[in-house]
Write a protein that holds these residues in place. Sequence first.
Motif, PDB file in Angstrom:
ATOM      1  N   GLU A 146       0.871  -1.113  -0.110  1.00 57.37           N
ATOM      2  CA  GLU A 146      -0.203  -0.060  -0.026  1.00 57.37           C
ATOM      3  C   GLU A 146       0.993   1.150   0.108  1.00 57.37           C
ATOM      4  O   GLU A 146       2.088   1.216   0.051  1.00 57.37           O
ATOM      5  N   ASP A 147       0.321   2.468  -0.319  1.00 61.20           N
ATOM      6  CA  ASP A 147       0.993   3.720  -0.328  1.00 61.20           C
ATOM      7  C   ASP A 147       2.097   3.591  -1.094  1.00 61.20           C
ATOM      8  O   ASP A 147       3.236   4.038  -0.672  1.00 61.20           O
ATOM      9  N   SER A 148       1.912   2.779  -2.168  1.00 63.92           N
ATOM     10  CA  SER A 148       3.333   2.950  -3.283  1.00 63.92           C
ATOM     11  C   SER A 148       2.900   3.265  -4.589  1.00 63.92           C
ATOM     12  O   SER A 148       2.360   2.604  -5.516  1.00 63.92           O
ATOM     13  N   GLU A 163       6.532  -0.332 -21.041  1.00 58.50           N
ATOM     14  CA  GLU A 163       7.046  -1.686 -21.560  1.00 58.50           C
ATOM     15  C   GLU A 163       8.423  -1.667 -22.344  1.00 58.50           C
ATOM     16  O   GLU A 163       8.524  -0.578 -22.948  1.00 58.50           O
ATOM     17  N   ARG A 164       9.567  -2.357 -21.540  1.00 57.10           N
ATOM     18  CA  ARG A 164      10.725  -2.503 -22.172  1.00 57.10           C
ATOM     19  C   ARG A 164      11.725  -3.697 -21.783  1.00 57.10           C
ATOM     20  O   ARG A 164      11.195  -4.139 -20.757  1.00 57.10           O
ATOM     21  N   GLY A 165      12.447  -4.218 -22.632  1.00 56.27           N
ATOM     22  CA  GLY A 165      13.117  -5.340 -22.381  1.00 56.27           C
ATOM     23  C   GLY A 165      12.441  -6.504 -22.107  1.00 56.27           C
ATOM     24  O   GLY A 165      12.678  -7.164 -21.240  1.00 56.27           O
ATOM     25  N   GLY A 166      11.454  -6.664 -22.958  1.00 56.01           N
ATOM     26  CA  GLY A 166      10.699  -7.827 -22.629  1.00 56.01           C
ATOM     27  C   GLY A 166       9.687  -7.876 -21.558  1.00 56.01           C
ATOM     28  O   GLY A 166       9.113  -9.001 -21.136  1.00 56.01           O
ATOM     29  N   GLY A 167       9.385  -6.982 -21.096  1.00 57.97           N
ATOM     30  CA  GLY A 167       8.651  -6.929 -19.627  1.00 57.97           C
ATOM     31  C   GLY A 167       7.985  -5.348 -19.436  1.00 57.97           C
ATOM     32  O   GLY A 167       7.766  -4.654 -20.470  1.00 57.97           O
ATOM     33  N   VAL A 168       7.510  -5.122 -18.172  1.00 53.55           N
ATOM     34  CA  VAL A 168       6.864  -3.946 -17.938  1.00 53.55           C
ATOM     35  C   VAL A 168       7.664  -3.288 -16.652  1.00 53.55           C
ATOM     36  O   VAL A 168       8.084  -4.219 -15.734  1.00 53.55           O
ATOM     37  N   GLU A 169       7.899  -2.049 -16.582  1.00 50.34           N
ATOM     38  CA  GLU A 169       8.618  -1.430 -15.531  1.00 50.34           C
ATOM     39  C   GLU A 169       7.706  -0.234 -15.062  1.00 50.34           C
ATOM     40  O   GLU A 169       7.266   0.609 -15.720  1.00 50.34           O
ATOM     41  N   ALA A 170       7.556  -0.481 -13.577  1.00 55.23           N
ATOM     42  CA  ALA A 170       6.785   0.452 -12.977  1.00 55.23           C
ATOM     43  C   ALA A 170       7.824   1.370 -12.091  1.00 55.23           C
ATOM     44  O   ALA A 170       8.547   0.970 -11.508  1.00 55.23           O
ATOM     45  N   THR A 171       7.642   2.609 -12.366  1.00 56.67           N
ATOM     46  CA  THR A 171       8.363   3.719 -11.499  1.00 56.67           C
ATOM     47  C   THR A 171       7.476   4.248 -10.236  1.00 56.67           C
ATOM     48  O   THR A 171       6.304   4.617 -10.408  1.00 56.67           O
ATOM     49  N   THR A 172       8.313   4.101  -9.279  1.00 55.57           N
ATOM     50  CA  THR A 172       7.663   4.392  -7.856  1.00 55.57           C
ATOM     51  C   THR A 172       8.769   5.393  -7.190  1.00 55.57           C
ATOM     52  O   THR A 172       9.756   5.710  -7.408  1.00 55.57           O
ATOM     53  N   ALA A 180      10.125   5.027  -4.617  1.00 52.16           N
ATOM     54  CA  ALA A 180      11.053   4.393  -3.970  1.00 52.16           C
ATOM     55  C   ALA A 180      11.959   3.449  -4.728  1.00 52.16           C
ATOM     56  O   ALA A 180      12.977   2.903  -4.370  1.00 52.16           O
ATOM     57  N   GLY A 181      11.599   3.510  -6.124  1.00 60.88           N
ATOM     58  CA  GLY A 181      12.503   2.795  -7.126  1.00 60.88           C
ATOM     59  C   GLY A 181      11.515   2.375  -8.225  1.00 60.88           C
ATOM     60  O   GLY A 181      10.404   2.655  -8.287  1.00 60.88           O
ATOM     61  N   ARG A 182      12.082   1.392  -8.892  1.00 60.45           N
ATOM     62  CA  ARG A 182      11.383   0.773  -9.902  1.00 60.45           C
ATOM     63  C   ARG A 182      11.024  -0.739  -9.495  1.00 60.45           C
ATOM     64  O   ARG A 182      11.789  -1.673  -9.124  1.00 60.45           O
ATOM     65  N   VAL A 183       9.785  -1.005 -10.367  1.00 58.75           N
ATOM     66  CA  VAL A 183       9.488  -2.572 -10.091  1.00 58.75           C
ATOM     67  C   VAL A 183       9.411  -3.054 -11.399  1.00 58.75           C
ATOM     68  O   VAL A 183       8.815  -2.505 -12.624  1.00 58.75           O
ATOM     69  N   ARG A 184      10.164  -4.343 -11.980  1.00 58.07           N
ATOM     70  CA  ARG A 184       9.926  -4.879 -13.027  1.00 58.07           C
ATOM     71  C   ARG A 184       9.095  -6.147 -12.948  1.00 58.07           C
ATOM     72  O   ARG A 184       9.074  -6.876 -12.127  1.00 58.07           O
ATOM     73  N   ALA A 185       8.261  -6.450 -13.992  1.00 61.16           N
ATOM     74  CA  ALA A 185       7.422  -7.463 -14.074  1.00 61.16           C
ATOM     75  C   ALA A 185       7.290  -8.145 -15.623  1.00 61.16           C
ATOM     76  O   ALA A 185       7.667  -7.280 -16.422  1.00 61.16           O
ATOM     77  N   GLU A 186       6.863  -9.381 -15.494  1.00 61.69           N
ATOM     78  CA  GLU A 186       6.465  -9.824 -17.051  1.00 61.69           C
ATOM     79  C   GLU A 186       5.185  -9.153 -17.577  1.00 61.69           C
ATOM     80  O   GLU A 186       5.246  -8.544 -18.778  1.00 61.69           O
TER      81      GLU A 186
END
Length: 316
Positions: free
Chosen positions: A138-140, A147-156, A158-164
Amino acid sequence: IASGTSGRTTGKVTSQHGLVYARLAREHGADRARLYAEANQRGVETVASLAADLGIDCELRRAAAYCYAEGDDARRPVMEEAAAARRLGLPAAMAEVTELPFAVAAAVRFDDQVLLHPGRYLAGLARSASAAGVRIFEDSRVTELHERGGGVEATTPAGRVRAERAVVATLLPIKAIGGFFARARPTRAYGLAARLRTPAPRGMYLAASGPSRSLRPWPGAGPNGLIAVGESHTTGEEPRTEGRYEALEAWLRAVFEVESLDYRRSAQDYTTVDSVPYVGRSPLLDRTLVATGFAKWGLSGGTAAALMLGDLIAGR
């Protein structure tokens, strides 16, 4: 969790969405109308099953859902809606007598629908998901999604989160994802939780035409508990929203014997151009999926969307 529209919903879980099925069949054909009907009815039963199987105490009750017309001019549309819903396989029937303390010209009734306490239901889902190994943050706030590098990158912050893959289920997709902000209209509605001096109607009720009125029992307050929602308007077009609560309270007191008003709240939702939610891969993207535009029926429609997106991700 449950701090926004999902927690402030009326708590109706039903495939009865007002006068929708006759119009869907007319504008999109019977096959597509049937898909909408089946998806939402499956959403209803999935919510009921999850609450039972996971042992979630959320005041869940089975009840009939009515869409009623007070004036004779709206009688025919209600009759057409009941006939269209029955043809699509829904548990619909006509009714001319209801528990409401005023006469109705006609109503369409959907049997065996569901109502619940949405905050407790969502908290129960979160606990069960966490116990199964799902990590919830929560609170993120997500500020960018690419979409980059064959996946998805979310920017928060606190940093970045990568997922398929990513599912954007943020009421309306953030930023300009899919351009949905230009294809969905926001509306706000207002709710009051009241204790009556007499037993409240046991069914769920929705007015077929304006002004918007929606009623359901409030089990947590006992047999006299009632939740009323209404006074919908396009977001941003009402300079004095306090007056919406006042109008809803005045109507409630004119119709029922109100002992006390215990809570009030408002919520916002989005409706698409044709009232059918957008669910699936976002346009021009491969790994970003969306679910939006539930027209205030997110408990059934959002659950149906989750089932669809789960199947899509799993290749089914």
